[in-house]
Enzyme design. Structure first.
Site, PDB file in Angstrom:
ATOM      1  N   LYS A 205       0.828  -1.208   0.000  1.00 44.38           N
ATOM      2  CA  LYS A 205       0.000   0.000   0.000  1.00 44.38           C
ATOM      3  C   LYS A 205       0.860   1.254   0.000  1.00 44.38           C
ATOM      4  O   LYS A 205       0.630   2.178  -0.770  1.00 44.38           O
ATOM      5  CB  LYS A 205      -0.931   0.007   1.214  1.00 44.38           C
ATOM      6  N   GLU A 211      10.200  -5.739   3.831  1.00 41.39           N
ATOM      7  CA  GLU A 211      10.418  -7.045   3.220  1.00 41.39           C
ATOM      8  C   GLU A 211      10.034  -7.035   1.741  1.00 41.39           C
ATOM      9  O   GLU A 211      10.774  -7.552   0.889  1.00 41.39           O
ATOM     10  CB  GLU A 211       9.590  -8.119   3.951  1.00 41.39           C
ATOM     11  N   GLY A 266      -5.243  -4.892   5.813  1.00 41.81           N
ATOM     12  CA  GLY A 266      -4.366  -5.816   5.106  1.00 41.81           C
ATOM     13  C   GLY A 266      -4.868  -7.239   5.074  1.00 41.81           C
ATOM     14  O   GLY A 266      -4.896  -7.893   4.024  1.00 41.81           O
ATOM     15  N   ARG A 267      -5.301  -7.765   6.223  1.00 46.67           N
ATOM     16  CA  ARG A 267      -5.720  -9.164   6.266  1.00 46.67           C
ATOM     17  C   ARG A 267      -7.111  -9.376   5.680  1.00 46.67           C
ATOM     18  O   ARG A 267      -7.599 -10.503   5.622  1.00 46.67           O
ATOM     19  CB  ARG A 267      -5.623  -9.703   7.686  1.00 46.67           C
ATOM     20  N   GLU A 352      -3.888 -11.746  14.637  1.00 47.41           N
ATOM     21  CA  GLU A 352      -3.550 -10.333  14.487  1.00 47.41           C
ATOM     22  C   GLU A 352      -4.763  -9.458  14.794  1.00 47.41           C
ATOM     23  O   GLU A 352      -4.611  -8.324  15.258  1.00 47.41           O
ATOM     24  CB  GLU A 352      -3.038 -10.055  13.068  1.00 47.41           C
ATOM     25  N   HIS A 383      -1.167 -38.588  11.363  1.00 50.38           N
ATOM     26  CA  HIS A 383       0.084 -39.323  11.533  1.00 50.38           C
ATOM     27  C   HIS A 383       1.182 -38.435  12.123  1.00 50.38           C
ATOM     28  O   HIS A 383       2.361 -38.776  12.042  1.00 50.38           O
ATOM     29  CB  HIS A 383       0.534 -39.900  10.184  1.00 50.38           C
ATOM     30  N   LYS A 506       9.053  -3.791  13.905  1.00 55.20           N
ATOM     31  CA  LYS A 506       9.430  -3.135  12.649  1.00 55.20           C
ATOM     32  C   LYS A 506      10.377  -1.969  12.906  1.00 55.20           C
ATOM     33  O   LYS A 506      11.377  -1.788  12.200  1.00 55.20           O
ATOM     34  CB  LYS A 506       8.180  -2.624  11.925  1.00 55.20           C
TER      35      LYS A 506
END
Length: 549
Positions: A205, A211, A266-267, A352, A383, A506
């Site tokens: 954005k 990153e 964002g999510r 979050e 398993h 951050k």
């Protein structure tokens, strides 16, 4: 008033004590209609919550809690575009991104559906251009691979859905996703790619996400090593951002920037232009089907009474497990190979959003909030970690997710997979008591090991069952979980739409990165951090170099 001091909360605490001897096995034996009572069918989706440790009285008290929390009013405020994200002074209108009605949606006197439709048309045109060959790479070749570079909400949702909808992938186009700052993520995704047929989507954005921009710069350098012409960037990079100036500086034509807005968290952003890799990888028809499925869920959540409202039931039973039965986590177990990334996506969505200890009034709270979300594909998990689910003293509620039919029908597979899923739900609910174990004894050794074969059962679970996994039904599924998280946030008195807890790390990472480039300690950090930085400096082959690609 703090919700834990409310009458409804106290009634539930007392009820939990009264339910201490409740066992699901017994209640199923005594009530042959329990499944019918505690299931809701919504279109081709079945939600079965009959294996939750609840009674009619439990549900009544949970609905009292919801109403005492003013849930129905908060639901209206969400859809009305009020600034319920009060710490950032933002509306929360991801539902507007998939609204299929002809009605306007107003925010600050503006019909935001006009903006949304403009971006959707721009996406549709771009997708058509890439698929038809109207958009070509620098050397005139058609695009064959799309690499999405983002992180968090700009990665998890699109990646999960693309993986889950393999049967609907567009022929001739492959989509890859890069998010990790570890260079191996980018290197592996660039391996064997032809730069002439590769398109990069940079999803940020602000166009400053550390990153994402490091990976973007490295991808840019990779392309230029092959093309050796700055003008090639405009043919192989597009941006999803609001920062036009930085996009242009990077070398991307501003006409190839796709916009989204601060009322898209964002999510919750996969329904926006962040979904561009999905539109390219599935086709715009299927991307719109995702939106249509989510819209159907929105209408169900908005209109269904609380007693028949699936996101509300998911949220309330989750609160019952978390706050009154003491469960700390939720296992999400899709019995669908394509949905193997769903637990990762739901981790961000739930943890979050609601992993907080301060309520919307700025007060510290005295009760547990967001559960730890984890999981894997169920058949493989059987398993691996199911032993703990069955026989440990840790209560872990479960969401089983599956489908009746498979898009990849290989004879016998789906029946066995479905059998395993419902068998595990039954085994976790019923358990196996000592008398049943002893009835199977054949040797003295069998009698000696009988205690090891006892299962307490009484593990609560939901079953979320689709007829088929399609873009429409996965749109429904994601929206169900979005609204579940919202309902839980309302009842816990949280702002589910900010994430201040991620900011400190951050900020410190930026400071440490600058300090790491210095040859001598700065003494601005604690002794452990300084020691680790010095260790890195002394052992790194290129610690004084900043790699921009």
């Amino acid at each position: 008033m703090c919700i834990s001091k409310s009458t409804a909360w106290k009634n539930l605490q007392q009820h939990a004590e009264e339910m201490s001897d409740f066992h699901l096995r017994d209640t199923f034996a005594n009530d042959k209609h329990r499944f019918d009572k505690y299931t809701v069918q919504f279109e081709d989706f079945l939600f079965d919550y009959s294996k939750q440790r609840i009674t009619d009285s439990t549900l009544k008290k949970l609905f009292d809690l919801a109403r005492e929390s003013d849930l129905e009013s908060w639901r209206e405020r969400l859809f009305a575009g009020e600034r319920i994200n009060h710490t950032e002074q933002r509306a929360v209108l991801h539902t507007a991104l998939r609204d299929m009605s002809a009605e306007p949606i107003m925010l600050d006197g503006e019909n935001i559906k006009l903006k949304i439709n403009h971006v959707l048309k721009k996406m549709e045109h771009f997708v058509d251009q890439v698929h038809s060959g109207g958009w070509l790479g620098y050397t005139g070749k058609m695009i064959e691979t799309v690499v999405n570079i983002g992180i968090g909400g700009s990665d998890l949702g699109p990646k999960m859905l693309y993986s889950g909808l393999k049967a609907f992938h567009t022929p001739g186009i492959t989509v890859r996703f890069v998010s990790n700052l570890d260079g191996s993520d980018l290197a592996e995704n660039l391996e064997n790619l032809n730069p002439e047929t590769t398109l990069f989507i940079i999803a940020s954005k602000t166009f400053t996400t550390m990153e994402t921009m490091q990976n973007a710069q490295s991808a840019r350098a990779w392309l230029l090593r092959h093309m050796n012409d700055e003008s090639a960037i405009a043919h192989h990079f597009v941006a999803i951002s609001t920062n036009a100036e930085s996009v242009v500086t990077f070398g991307i034509d501003p006409d190839n920037m796709f916009e989204f807005w601060d009322w898209v968290g964002g999510r919750y952003s996969l329904w926006s232009a962040i979904g561009l890799p999905l539109a390219l990888g599935l086709g715009m028809v299927h991307f719109n089907a995702l939106r249509e499925g989510a819209y159907a869920t929105d209408m169900h959540f908005k209109q269904a009474p609380l007693e028949q409202n699936i996101p509300v039931l998911m949220a309330l039973t989750g609160i019952w497990n978390r706050n009154f039965l003491g469960a700390e986590s939720l296992a999400v177990l899709p019995y669908e190979h394509g949905l193997r990334l769903l637990p990762d996506f739901l981790q961000q969505l739930g943890m979050e959003s609601n992993g907080k200890s301060v309520n919307r009034y700025g007060e510290n709270i005295d009760y547990a909030t967001g559960a730890i979300v984890w999981g894997a594909t169920g058949n493989n998990g059987q398993h691996a970690f199911f032993q703990l689910l069955h026989q440990s003293n840790t209560l872990i509620p479960i969401d089983f997710i599956g489908s009746v039919n498979s898009a990849f029908a290989i004879r016998g597979h789906q029946q066995r997979l479905f059998s395993n899923m419902i068998a595990q739900a039954e085994a976790l609910m019923c358990g196996k008591n000592e008398a049943e174990v002893l009835a199977e004894v054949q040797t003295d050794h069998d009698r000696k090991i009988a205690p090891y074969r006892v299962f307490k059962g009484n593990v609560p679970s939901n079953m979320l069952l689709f007829n088929n996994i399609t873009p429409y039904t996965l749109g429904m599924l994601v929206a169900l979980y979005e609204h579940k998280v919202f309902v839980q946030g309302v009842i816990w008195s949280l702002n589910s739409f900010d994430q201040w807890g991620v900011e400190l790390g951050k900020q410190l990472a930026s400071s440490i990165f600058d300090d790491l480039l210095q040859s001598t300690p700065t003494s601005s950090h604690d002794a452990s951090t300084e020691g680790l930085m010095q260790y890195f400096r002394s052992h790194s082959m290129d610690s004084l170099q900043v790699d921009h690609g």
